[in-house]
Motif scaffolding. Structure first.
Motif, PDB file in Angstrom:
ATOM      1  N   THR A   1       9.185   1.483   0.416  1.00  0.00           N
ATOM      2  CA  THR A   1       9.881   1.196   1.676  1.00  0.00           C
ATOM      3  C   THR A   1       8.969   1.402   2.885  1.00  0.00           C
ATOM      4  O   THR A   1       9.433   1.299   4.020  1.00  0.00           O
ATOM      5  N   ASP A   2       7.697   1.680   2.641  1.00  0.00           N
ATOM      6  CA  ASP A   2       6.738   1.878   3.734  1.00  0.00           C
ATOM      7  C   ASP A   2       6.690   0.608   4.581  1.00  0.00           C
ATOM      8  O   ASP A   2       6.373  -0.472   4.074  1.00  0.00           O
ATOM      9  N   PRO A   3       7.023   0.701   5.876  1.00  0.00           N
ATOM     10  CA  PRO A   3       7.081  -0.488   6.729  1.00  0.00           C
ATOM     11  C   PRO A   3       5.786  -1.309   6.768  1.00  0.00           C
ATOM     12  O   PRO A   3       5.836  -2.537   6.849  1.00  0.00           O
TER      13      PRO A   3
ATOM     14  N   SER B   1      13.553  -8.059   2.821  1.00  0.00           N
ATOM     15  CA  SER B   1      12.553  -7.714   3.840  1.00  0.00           C
ATOM     16  C   SER B   1      12.522  -6.231   4.193  1.00  0.00           C
ATOM     17  O   SER B   1      12.064  -5.855   5.264  1.00  0.00           O
ATOM     18  N   ARG B   2      13.032  -5.376   3.288  1.00  0.00           N
ATOM     19  CA  ARG B   2      13.011  -3.936   3.558  1.00  0.00           C
ATOM     20  C   ARG B   2      12.481  -3.118   2.391  1.00  0.00           C
ATOM     21  O   ARG B   2      12.056  -1.988   2.586  1.00  0.00           O
ATOM     22  N   VAL B   3      12.532  -3.675   1.181  1.00  0.00           N
ATOM     23  CA  VAL B   3      12.155  -2.919  -0.005  1.00  0.00           C
ATOM     24  C   VAL B   3      11.287  -3.784  -0.912  1.00  0.00           C
ATOM     25  O   VAL B   3      11.604  -4.949  -1.160  1.00  0.00           O
TER      26      VAL B   3
ATOM     27  N   LEU C   1       9.785   1.833  -6.140  1.00  0.00           N
ATOM     28  CA  LEU C   1      10.364   1.257  -4.924  1.00  0.00           C
ATOM     29  C   LEU C   1       9.536   1.687  -3.727  1.00  0.00           C
ATOM     30  O   LEU C   1       9.273   2.877  -3.530  1.00  0.00           O
TER      31      LEU C   1
ATOM     32  N   VAL D   1       5.661  -3.254   3.436  1.00  0.00           N
ATOM     33  CA  VAL D   1       6.729  -4.259   3.403  1.00  0.00           C
ATOM     34  C   VAL D   1       6.406  -5.406   4.355  1.00  0.00           C
ATOM     35  O   VAL D   1       6.574  -6.579   4.006  1.00  0.00           O
TER      36      VAL D   1
END
Length: 64
Positions: free
Chosen positions: A31-33, A10-12, A29, A36
């Protein structure tokens, strides 16, 4: 070319890129909230409509 999305913890998000021969050509990869969170919403929606494995076994018999 195509891409497949994998959501990790739930983060990447890992966006896997494939070429015309289905060879992996790269991994991005994310990681933009915002992205995600959207991926988590899609996952949660899929789980809501998923069939539990034991129920699936009763509906689709197999000799395997």
């Amino acid at each position: 070319m195509s891409a497949r999305v994998w959501l990790f913890d739930s983060r990447v998000i890992a966006l896997l890129h494939f070429g015309s021969n289905d060879d992996l050509t790269g991994v991005e990869l994310i990681t933009d909230p915002v992205q995600v969170t959207r991926a988590c919403q899609v996952r949660d929606s899929a789980w809501h409509f998923a069939t539990p494995y034991r129920a699936f076994l009763t509906e689709v018999p197999s000799d395997v």
